[in-house]
Design an enzyme around this catalytic site. Structure first.
Site, short mmCIF file in Angstrom:
data_model
loop_
_atom_site.label_atom_id
_atom_site.label_comp_id
_atom_site.label_asym_id
_atom_site.label_seq_id
_atom_site.Cartn_x
_atom_site.Cartn_y
_atom_site.Cartn_z
N CYS A 1 -19.00 30.62 -63.42
CA CYS A 1 -19.05 31.57 -64.51
C CYS A 1 -19.59 32.92 -64.05
CB CYS A 1 -19.91 31.02 -65.65
SG CYS A 1 -19.28 29.46 -66.27
N GLY B 1 -19.79 42.16 -42.06
CA GLY B 1 -19.61 40.77 -41.70
C GLY B 1 -18.18 40.29 -41.94
N SER C 1 -24.04 41.29 -39.90
CA SER C 1 -23.87 42.36 -40.89
C SER C 1 -25.22 42.98 -41.20
CB SER C 1 -23.26 41.76 -42.16
OG SER C 1 -23.05 42.76 -43.12
N ALA C 2 -25.31 44.31 -41.07
CA ALA C 2 -26.59 45.01 -41.14
C ALA C 2 -27.31 44.84 -42.48
CB ALA C 2 -26.39 46.50 -40.85
N ASN D 1 -24.97 30.64 -46.36
CA ASN D 1 -25.46 31.68 -47.27
C ASN D 1 -25.91 31.14 -48.62
OD1 ASN D 1 -22.49 31.36 -47.02
ND2 ASN D 1 -22.50 32.47 -48.95
#
Ligand SMILES: Cc1ncc(COP(=O)(O)O)c(C=O)c1O
Ligand SMILES: Cc1ncc(COP(=O)(O)O)c(C=O)c1O
Ligand code: FES
Ligand code: FES
Lengths: 127, 394, 394
Positions: B327, B73, B201-202, B153
């Site tokens: 963090c 990706g 993206s696979a 995402n």
């Protein structure tokens, strides 16, 4: 990533909590950066007899708080002031490089709590 | 629950499906030919790649010649953005995107800014969705490219890419969408969307890591990103990751075949999870729109606690999840997405992303709903921030 | 020889070693974690990558922090060249290379020429080796980079990279070497070579396709090529091809462990092949230096015939080999390497590259020496060029 010791102090943190009428209290850090450490010290005759903390932060921040409170207990103020973040990190078998800054917080918290104690003493003496 | 891991981080990556690996295996053993060679062993490898291309094209409703294989990706995004920017800079140097894109879009754009391009970052609404009208207003003379992700995402929100593409087309502006999180979760049809470029993206849909594709609509002006051999019709050089490409082809075929069933199952689990968390825990918020989101995504912020600690405690309980806390990465600023939807830094730090997959069950959700409240209250007990709230509150 | 293939094209690609695949398998099945995540599954993947990095570093005598994983030799070359050019353009815009580099070097340089960089292509001697003195003479004010391959992929010649690096260092010029064909064939030691950047690709030494590495000496000024996530210390973004990287690590470990034994075996076969071809067939020449060449490479030109036809006939006999003929690729010009060493177009067209590997035996060479003369004479019988020679000659 984290050593076994870090994970142990994270999962079973020593000395979490508050001390009523503590002799020295300080909060360092910034919630914006995701880390705040509050340190409570009970000091008798120049010796730290108890320490407690509360921490908002990552695993390293919690573990270093826990270790730092363990390390200061029983020490004189002068000795406690000598504790560096490196010493705390070493006592935890090391921290990942990008987490070293969390241990700085522990060193700062000790120093700030002792300073708080010293300034209270001063104002007591001047009163 | 001893030993078993409950994997709730499918947005980070997914396990490789057995059927996918099975199709890859010949290309990891006997069928090792270089697809550029003319003898039988090479021709077999070439055929396998072309079958994969056909499958990707079919899944996206694209033409076969419009599919190009990449290393993932990130490469697809880099190629789309830099390739279009360089190829069209005579027409203008202005690019539009949103504030919640993946770093694989934002960082190439930052790089392009350093090279003299100008980028407008359109903010999103508090629900994590961009208003197409605001994109339209950002268009000016010299705008050559608009890049808006199809699904986010972190917070899973689905963006109005189709409307944006329509606006762009009227002005002759090229449109790219990062569909890395969308493929395999929602239907993705390049013709219906009207985009010129689309990244995937696979490893996000049960395929292998390190292989992706870029859809390039015929006639789109774009430079190659990797120069060298004549692979991919001279547009993407480098000996092909044959096994990876075969895996991508099989994975996208499977992902699109069972899509509605898969999505319905995950959505049900997701809703159970969201309802459970919101009812069992206080000082919590759901990030991203409640409905216009991926079927497998839930993202919460728990006030007064920090995400990495939360993840570590979940890990101890055998649960793998993700957070937008800084963090986690050791950096200073928490997720730019959570900040972009208006969260305070300290609230963004206490975020938890749960992304579901086909291996998850109702029991997994029950288990999470059992351990999460305990962990949250344990961390709050330790938190100096919670202390003051409790004192103030009672 | 029914059904069996004799594979003589190891410079194109190599089969994946069983031991390499075995180490990869966990990362294609259970160990599917994303290396950027902090729970156990992710940490395991991260550890695997770091072990691979250690192995690559050890094989090259580099420091661990100097190894970056890529999607192959082409990406490594693109990154090295474009990354250095862009990062150092304030110091100068002149780059030096040779006429026999791989397209993965020449084409990025062509692209950079289009962006205002100037490239000097130093010619090689008739034996296919570049004279360091000529590289030195090409240096001028503003030379920022010299890129010379360690071993050539067509004619197998080994270049004097160490001498070139020494010259470059005196002038503070960055040196890159494409070692894609060298690693696994000859010792490669970055400190001894004195280079700043070195490209390699796993599938050339029995590792998987689609994964490579770039060595970047500490302190070398270079831009990232792919921008995005924080992988590879922020220098090469993208979710890592974990299985591929693990395979690269194992493959390079095996390749360097057995190097001298492996090279000695292949060199013996190669010499038998070269002696056999030169003695059995007339109007033939060996391309590239007889001695300063890779142990596994033989490259011949057979006059009056065309390479693709030769390859097809060999394929019928179960032999997989390669040619520098333009007809192999459907383009007009035959191999730029063969032209660069001074071959006439028509001679270059009749070239055959045999590159050996660990699966080859003496019997394979015997078989080739048996069928090749037949095929060559059969093609010559068909050739109008040969006709006139025969008439003139006899
Ligand atoms: C929206 C989005 N874009 C791009 C990427 C990058 O893809 P890859 O990891 O294959 O490089 C990711 C995943 O990490 C993603 O979620
Ligand atoms: C010398 C040389 N450089 C670069 C490459 C490109 O490497 P890859 O095929 O891994 O992209 C090759 C092989 O094709 C090569 O032989
Ligand atoms: S408290 Fe944020 S990184 Fe440690
Ligand atoms: S003769 Fe057909 S391509 Fe050369």
């Amino acid at each position: 990533m984290y050593s076994e010791k870090v994970l142990d102090h994270f999962m079973n943190p020593r000395n979490v909590g508050e001390i009523e009428n503590a002799d020295g209290v300080a909060q360092v850090g910034n919630p914006k950066c995701g880390d705040i450490m509050k340190m409570y010290l009970k000091i008798e005759n120049g010796i730290i007899v108890d320490a407690k903390f509360k921490t908002f932060g990552c695993g390293a921040a919690v573990a270093t708080s826990s270790m730092a409170t363990e390390m200061v207990k029983g020490k004189t103020i002068e000795e406690a002031l000598q504790i560096t973040n490196k010493a705390v990190a070493e006592a935890l078998d090391g921290l990942p490089a990008n987490k070293l800054h969390c241990s700085v917080l522990a060193e700062e918290a000790i120093k700030a709590a002792i300073e708080d104690y010293l300034s209270k003493q001063k104002s007591k003496n001047t009163n | 629950m001893e030993g078993k891991i409950i994997y709730f981080d499918h947005a980070a990556t997914t396990p490789l499906k057995k059927e996918v690996l099975d199709e890859m295996m010949p290309y990891l053993t006997d069928q090792y030919g270089n697809p550029s060679t003319i003898y039988k062993l090479g021709r077999e490898a070439k055929k396998a790649i072309e079958l994969a291309r056909e499958r990707v094209a079919k899944a996206l409703n694209a033409d076969i010649q419009e599919i190009y294989f990449t290393s993932g990706g990130t490469e697809s995004d880099n190629w789309a953005l830099k390739g279009v920017a360089f190829a069209n800079k005579d027409k203008g140097k202005h690019i539009i995107t949103t504030t919640i894109e993946h770093h694989a879009v934002l960082h190439p754009l930052k790089y392009l800014e350093g090279l003299g391009f100008e980028v407008t970052y359109v903010p999103v609404e508090p629900n994590g969705i961009v208003d197409p009208q605001k994109v339209k207003e950002a268009i000016k003379n010299g705008t050559i490219l608009i890049s808006v992700m199809l699904a986010n995402n972190e917070i899973g929100t689905i963006q109005p890419v189709k409307e944006i593409a329509k606006i762009a087309k009227e002005k002759g502006i090229i449109v790219h969408t990062d569909a890395v999180q969308a493929v395999g979760q929602i239907p993705v049809d390049v013709k219906d969307l009207g985009v010129d470029l689309l990244s995937l993206s696979a490893h996000k849909f049960y395929g292998p890591k390190g292989v992706g594709a870029l859809y390039i609509r015929k006639g789109t002006k774009i430079h190659p990103f990797s120069h060298g051999g004549a692979q991919e019709k001279n547009r993407r050089a480098g000996t092909e990751n044959v096994a990876g490409i075969v895996g991508l082809g099989k994975a996208i075929e499977l992902a699109t075949q069972n899509l509605s069933e898969y999505a319905a199952k995950l959505q049900k689990l997701r809703d159970k999870l969201i309802d459970g968390v919101l009812s069992k825990i206080d000082y919590v918020r759901l990030n991203g729109d409640r409905h216009q989101r991926l079927p497998n995504n839930a993202n919460f912020s728990f006030e007064f606690i920090e995400g990495e600690s939360l993840l570590l405690m979940l890990d101890m309980k055998g649960i793998a999840a993700s957070s937008g806390s800084a963090c986690t990465s050791g950096s200073l600023d928490p997720s730019h997405v959570l900040l972009a939807i208006g969260l305070e830094h300290e609230v963004a730090h206490g975020s938890l992303r749960i992304t579901l997959g086909e291996d998850n069950t109702e029991e997994d959700i029950d288990y999470l709903l059992e351990v999460l409240p305990e962990i949250v209250s344990r961390l709050r007990e330790m938190s100096p921030l919670y202390e003051s709230v409790k004192k103030g509150g009672n």
